[in-house]
Design a protein around this motif. Structure first.
Motif, mmCIF file in Angstrom:
data_model
loop_
_atom_site.group_PDB
_atom_site.id
_atom_site.type_symbol
_atom_site.label_atom_id
_atom_site.label_comp_id
_atom_site.label_asym_id
_atom_site.label_seq_id
_atom_site.Cartn_x
_atom_site.Cartn_y
_atom_site.Cartn_z
ATOM 1 N N ALA A 88 0.848 -0.938 -0.134
ATOM 2 C CA ALA A 88 -0.011 -0.106 -0.031
ATOM 3 C C ALA A 88 0.870 1.240 0.019
ATOM 4 N N ARG A 89 2.021 1.281 0.906
ATOM 5 C CA ARG A 89 2.809 2.417 0.973
ATOM 6 C C ARG A 89 3.380 2.561 -0.616
ATOM 7 N N TRP A 90 3.994 1.537 -1.121
ATOM 8 C CA TRP A 90 4.758 1.657 -2.410
ATOM 9 C C TRP A 90 3.555 2.119 -3.279
ATOM 10 N N PHE A 91 2.354 1.745 -3.361
ATOM 11 C CA PHE A 91 1.490 2.079 -4.253
ATOM 12 C C PHE A 91 1.110 3.630 -4.146
ATOM 13 N N TYR A 92 1.100 4.374 -2.940
ATOM 14 C CA TYR A 92 0.886 5.560 -2.822
ATOM 15 C C TYR A 92 1.901 6.506 -3.375
ATOM 16 N N PHE A 119 -5.426 -10.440 -3.108
ATOM 17 C CA PHE A 119 -4.191 -9.649 -3.937
ATOM 18 C C PHE A 119 -4.451 -9.382 -5.306
ATOM 19 N N VAL A 120 -5.257 -10.195 -6.103
ATOM 20 C CA VAL A 120 -5.429 -10.063 -7.565
ATOM 21 C C VAL A 120 -6.206 -8.715 -7.497
ATOM 22 N N HIS A 121 -7.522 -8.629 -6.625
ATOM 23 C CA HIS A 121 -8.393 -7.446 -6.691
ATOM 24 C C HIS A 121 -7.535 -6.161 -6.398
ATOM 25 N N LEU A 122 -6.495 -6.224 -5.488
ATOM 26 C CA LEU A 122 -5.901 -4.994 -5.163
ATOM 27 C C LEU A 122 -5.058 -4.489 -6.188
ATOM 28 N N ASN A 146 -5.534 -5.129 -9.247
ATOM 29 C CA ASN A 146 -6.389 -4.302 -10.484
ATOM 30 C C ASN A 146 -6.933 -3.184 -10.235
ATOM 31 N N LEU A 147 -7.159 -3.005 -8.884
ATOM 32 C CA LEU A 147 -7.451 -1.549 -8.323
ATOM 33 C C LEU A 147 -6.569 -0.500 -8.516
ATOM 34 N N ALA A 148 -5.262 -1.187 -8.148
ATOM 35 C CA ALA A 148 -3.977 -0.207 -8.222
ATOM 36 C C ALA A 148 -4.040 0.066 -9.831
ATOM 37 N N LEU A 149 -3.852 -0.862 -10.671
ATOM 38 C CA LEU A 149 -3.733 -0.462 -12.029
ATOM 39 C C LEU A 149 -4.759 0.496 -12.531
ATOM 40 N N GLU A 150 -6.078 0.085 -12.167
ATOM 41 C CA GLU A 150 -7.193 1.091 -12.287
ATOM 42 C C GLU A 150 -7.082 2.246 -11.858
ATOM 43 N N SER A 151 -6.419 2.595 -10.568
ATOM 44 C CA SER A 151 -6.149 3.998 -10.266
ATOM 45 C C SER A 151 -5.177 4.633 -10.943
ATOM 46 N N ILE A 152 -3.906 3.872 -11.293
ATOM 47 C CA ILE A 152 -3.073 4.508 -11.921
ATOM 48 C C ILE A 152 -3.358 4.981 -13.476
ATOM 49 N N THR A 153 -4.124 3.958 -14.155
ATOM 50 C CA THR A 153 -4.377 4.290 -15.600
ATOM 51 C C THR A 153 -5.513 5.372 -15.548
#
Ligand code: UDP
Ligand code: MG
Length: 312
Positions: free
Chosen positions: A141-145, A214-217, A219-226
């Motif tokens: 989560a930290r890396w993602f943000y 994990f897969v959900h998260l 996908n959510l991360a990809l969704e957010s970035i794109t």
């Protein structure tokens, strides 16, 4: 105070997906908090196509507490869509999205409203302590943000979920965003407005299991970035330029060496490495393109982000 039709002050919006057994507990926790408020409220519960008894439990609760409104979606559309459905139906002056699993403490609503009264349009509920999440989840989560906030113009507040208070003004701004792939956390952040935050300690899920693996998260991360950054598209320009430049230097070295030392046969390893490396890079580049094109494709269909089966 339960609401009288068109003068609702507080709308609490809560998506439910397979939360059987949770409904009663949730109501027991949240209703007393809502009753304490001096103004009228509504509690909008969205059944996101649950396959268990969630809907019937919600309807039962509605018998007991008439301030509950139940929307049932025609199938499981996912949390973002369920939340959108609830927001679209909220009538209050202030709106509070909340999770059904009691990880967002309902008591905090009073504090959120207190800050709204001081003139804030958005009041975030910030988790101070994520010790109930696994180390891996916290790290990722930290890396993602970090990554997200670096490569997009949008500043996603860390340790904040969908639990927050927004004023009617903010809700109307959110509804102006036409996209039907709705990553709510990003949308909330994108609209801006005067923001304050309240801190709280996140509890463990009260019952059932989190449906976000994990897969959900991922996908959510990809969704957010794109959704909010085009840096991943642009980065290939620089990547390509750098590699071409390095290749050019390497080629010059080879030519000079051949001129000086004559033709040499060895070189299989370096050839293979170069080919595989470039192949990998190209595939990644195509993958990123695909990610964005996929999103464009979904958006262009202009499908609604949810369908309502019935309103109770
Ligand atoms: N939820 C939903 N649709 C889904 C998945 C989840 O409406 O497809 C709801 C769920 O019932 C809960 C909230 O979204 O009220 C948060 O879900 P969860 O607790 O599984 O997520 P986490 O807290 O792990 O982010
Ligand atoms: Mg949860």
């Amino acid at each position: 105070m339960p609401s009288a039709a068109n003068e609702v002050f507080l709308s609490v919006v809560c998506p439910f997906y397979n939360e059987q057994g949770m409904v009663e507990l949730f109501m027991q926790n949240i209703i007393p908090v809502l009753e304490q408020q001096e103004k009228s409220y509504e509690l909008i519960c969205i059944d996101d196509g649950s396959g268990d008894a969630t809907l019937s439990e919600l309807l039962e609760a509605q018998q007991q507490y008439p301030a509950i409104r139940v929307l049932s979606l025609s199938r499981n559309f996912g949390k973002e869509a369920a939340l959108t459905a609830g927001l679209d139906h909220a009538q209050g002056q202030v709106i509070v999205p909340i999770d059904a699993d009691l990880q967002d403490p309902p008591e905090l609503i009073t504090q959120l409203i207190a800050l709204w009264k001081e003139g804030y349009d958005v009041v975030l509920a910030k988790r101070t302590d994520r010790s109930t999440d696994s180390i891996l989840k916290r790290l990722t989560a930290r890396w993602f943000y970090k990554l997200h906030n670096k490569i997009s113009n949008l500043n996603l507040p860390e340790n904040v979920g969908d639990f927050r208070l927004i004023s009617r003004k903010v809700l109307m701004a959110i509804q102006q965003l036409p996209e039907n792939q709705r990553f709510m956390k990003g949308i909330f952040a994108w609209v801006g407005f005067k923001t304050a935050s309240v801190e709280y300690k996140r509890a463990r899920r009260a019952a059932n299991k989190s449906s976000f693996n994990f897969v959900h998260l991922w996908n959510l991360a990809l969704e957010s970035i794109t959704s909010f950054s085009s840096v991943p598209l642009r980065v290939w320009l620089y990547m390509g330029a750098t590699i071409s430049f390095l290749s050019f230097i390497y080629a010059s070295v080879i030519i000079v060496r051949t001129l000086i030392l004559g033709i040499q046969l060895p070189g299989y390893a370096s050839l293979m490495v170069t080919i595989l490396f470039l192949g990998g890079i190209q595939l990644m580049g195509i993958g990123v393109l695909g990610e964005y094109i996929g999103r464009i494709y979904l958006e262009t269909k202009r499908r609604p982000s949810y369908l309502i089966d019935k309103e109770y």
